[in-house]
Write an enzyme that holds these catalytic residues in place. Structure first.
Site, PDB file in Angstrom:
ATOM      1  N   GLY A 182      -9.442  -6.883   8.450  1.00 36.56           N
ATOM      2  CA  GLY A 182      -8.342  -6.210   9.120  1.00 36.56           C
ATOM      3  C   GLY A 182      -8.011  -6.888  10.435  1.00 36.56           C
ATOM      4  O   GLY A 182      -7.241  -7.869  10.482  1.00 36.56           O
ATOM      5  N   TYR A 209      -6.477  10.694   4.253  1.00 32.52           N
ATOM      6  CA  TYR A 209      -5.092  11.040   3.923  1.00 32.52           C
ATOM      7  C   TYR A 209      -5.030  11.890   2.643  1.00 32.52           C
ATOM      8  O   TYR A 209      -6.054  12.403   2.193  1.00 32.52           O
ATOM      9  CB  TYR A 209      -4.236   9.767   3.866  1.00 32.52           C
ATOM     10  N   GLN A 269       0.833  -1.200   0.000  1.00 28.55           N
ATOM     11  CA  GLN A 269       0.000   0.000   0.000  1.00 28.55           C
ATOM     12  C   GLN A 269       0.872   1.256   0.000  1.00 28.55           C
ATOM     13  O   GLN A 269       1.732   1.425   0.866  1.00 28.55           O
ATOM     14  CB  GLN A 269      -0.936   0.017   1.216  1.00 28.55           C
ATOM     15  N   ARG A 320      -7.914   2.309  -2.945  1.00 31.95           N
ATOM     16  CA  ARG A 320      -8.832   2.217  -1.804  1.00 31.95           C
ATOM     17  C   ARG A 320      -9.563   3.533  -1.573  1.00 31.95           C
ATOM     18  O   ARG A 320      -8.945   4.600  -1.587  1.00 31.95           O
ATOM     19  CB  ARG A 320      -8.017   1.868  -0.549  1.00 31.95           C
TER      20      ARG A 320
END
Ligand SMILES: Cc1cc2nc3c(=O)[nH]c(=O)nc-3n(C[C@H](O)[C@H](O)[C@H](O)COP(=O)(O)O)c2cc1C
Length: 369
Positions: free
Chosen positions: A322, A182, A102, A229
């Site tokens: 997760g 982000y 990622q 994502r």
């Protein structure tokens, strides 16, 4: 063994044949060695243990020194970091797994302590009013500095360089972290993007950075090895709030992603209760499955039952788990056995060393105590 479950069916993603639809969601574990932010043998062991996932998506890895926002998180911009990641890709492949890395830029979710006292950067000069996990403990975030056009161009180059390094390190692909408040998310949302140039204003402008980054990465790896994502209804965490433009912006982005032959689109259901939040979309899979034509991966709070159901209903092709993967390194095997899932220990999510990282037992080890 119950291998007829939807989660356990193989899936082809681009040119990759993946053994199941139980994917490991990207998770920061803050165990990279400073000062160079490199992974090492401990990470090799951690990811090797989880190689029965159909696809592992690695923890977020910063694409430049400016991209960092959390202590002890690994980079993928330098030769030394790239060399170190080779061991992780090799370990997963030797265990018959697949792994994407990622690629991460936190933007304003950082702190001057990471940047020699300089301000972190974002789309505009805004403050997420959050906390940053700095080398000196948790600190309040500050008002970031708006990126110059030159810095935007450099950031696109940084993502391209990181993707090139990912290929060299042996990863099967990359996931662009355009989610969770982000950098890309800061460009998408009007609350954090007040720009008046070609990166602000219209939906097309606010999404421009993402598409320029995809186009740049395409130059160094096949399109069908790039995933990305998105978390459209993120609200109340990481400085993100929803407004009337938010969901239409994600509709625009996801429609446009159909012009590409990406590996997959990874979507998250809302992390928080948004039932009372105006403009929120409460069922992301339902909204976007009819819109997105490629492989769709869904995440957040799924268990075996709801994971099987979401695939059975045709709302997603795979499920990213997760926290369950933190405490159940052999999650697909446990699903096959209809076995209980071990609980995760939140206190060791971000602490150094093996504890809470590589010391969770596999089912057969747990049985013998
Ligand atoms: C310890 C921890 C670290 C995380 N780090 C990342 C990350 O680096 N990148 C990312 O996109 N999401 C990250 N997340 C979010 C997870 O990928 C996932 O969306 C979240 O845990 C919800 O899924 P779950 O209910 O299956 O745990 C993190 C979550 C946890 C618990």
């Amino acid at each position: 063994m119950d291998t007829s479950q939807p989660l356990l069916q193989p899936i082809t993603v681009g040119s990759l044949n993946l053994k199941n639809r139980v994917w490991m969601a990207p998770m920061t574990r803050s165990r990279a060695a400073n000062p160079e932010n490199k992974v090492f043998e401990l990470h090799e062991e951690y990811y090797r243990q989880r190689a029965s996932a159909g696809l592992i998506i690695s923890e977020g890895s910063q694409v430049s020194p400016q991209a960092v926002g959390y202590i002890n998180t690994p980079g993928i911009y330098s030769a030394a970091q790239t060399e170190a990641w080779k061991g992780v890709a090799k370990a997963v492949h030797e265990a018959d797994g697949h792994i994407f890395i990622q690629l991460w830029h936190v933007g304003r979710m950082s702190h001057p302590d990471f940047h020699g006292g300089e301000l972190p950067v974002s789309a505009s000069a805004t403050n997420p009013n959050s906390k940053s996990f700095t080398p000196n403990g948790f600190k309040d975030t500050v008002t970031a500095r708006a990126m110059t056009l030159e810095e935007i161009k450099q950031t696109i180059e940084d993502f391209k360089n990181a993707a090139k390094n990912a290929v060299e390190a042996g990863f099967d692909g990359v996931e662009i972290h355009s989610s969770n408040g982000y950098l890309f998310h800061q460009f998408f949302n009007t609350s954090s993007n007040h720009r008046t140039d070609e990166y602000g204003g219209s939906m097309e402008n606010r999404a421009r950075l993402l598409f320029e980054v995809i186009d740049a990465i395409k130059e160094v790896m096949p399109e069908n090895r790039i995933g990305l994502r998105l978390n459209p209804s993120l609200h109340g965490v990481f400085g993100m709030t929803l407004d009337k433009d938010t969901i239409p912006t994600f509709d625009y982005i996801i429609n446009r992603l159909n012009d590409y032959d990406l590996a997959y689109l990874h979507l998250s259901e809302p992390f928080t209760d948004v039932s009372e939040v105006p403009f929120a979309e409460q069922n992301i899979a339902k909204r976007y499955r009819p819109i997105y034509k490629g492989t769709l991966v869904i995440n957040s709070a799924f268990d075996q039952k709801s994971g099987n159901e979401v695939i059975e209903a045709g709302l997603a092709d795979a499920v990213a788990f997760g926290k369950p993967f933190i405490s159940n390194p052999d999650l697909p095997e446990r699903i096959a056995e209809n076995a209980d899932w071990a609980e995760w220990d939140q206190n060791t999510f971000y602490t150094p060393g093996e504890k809470g990282y590589t010391d969770y037992k596999r089912l057969e080890e747990a049985k013998v105590g």
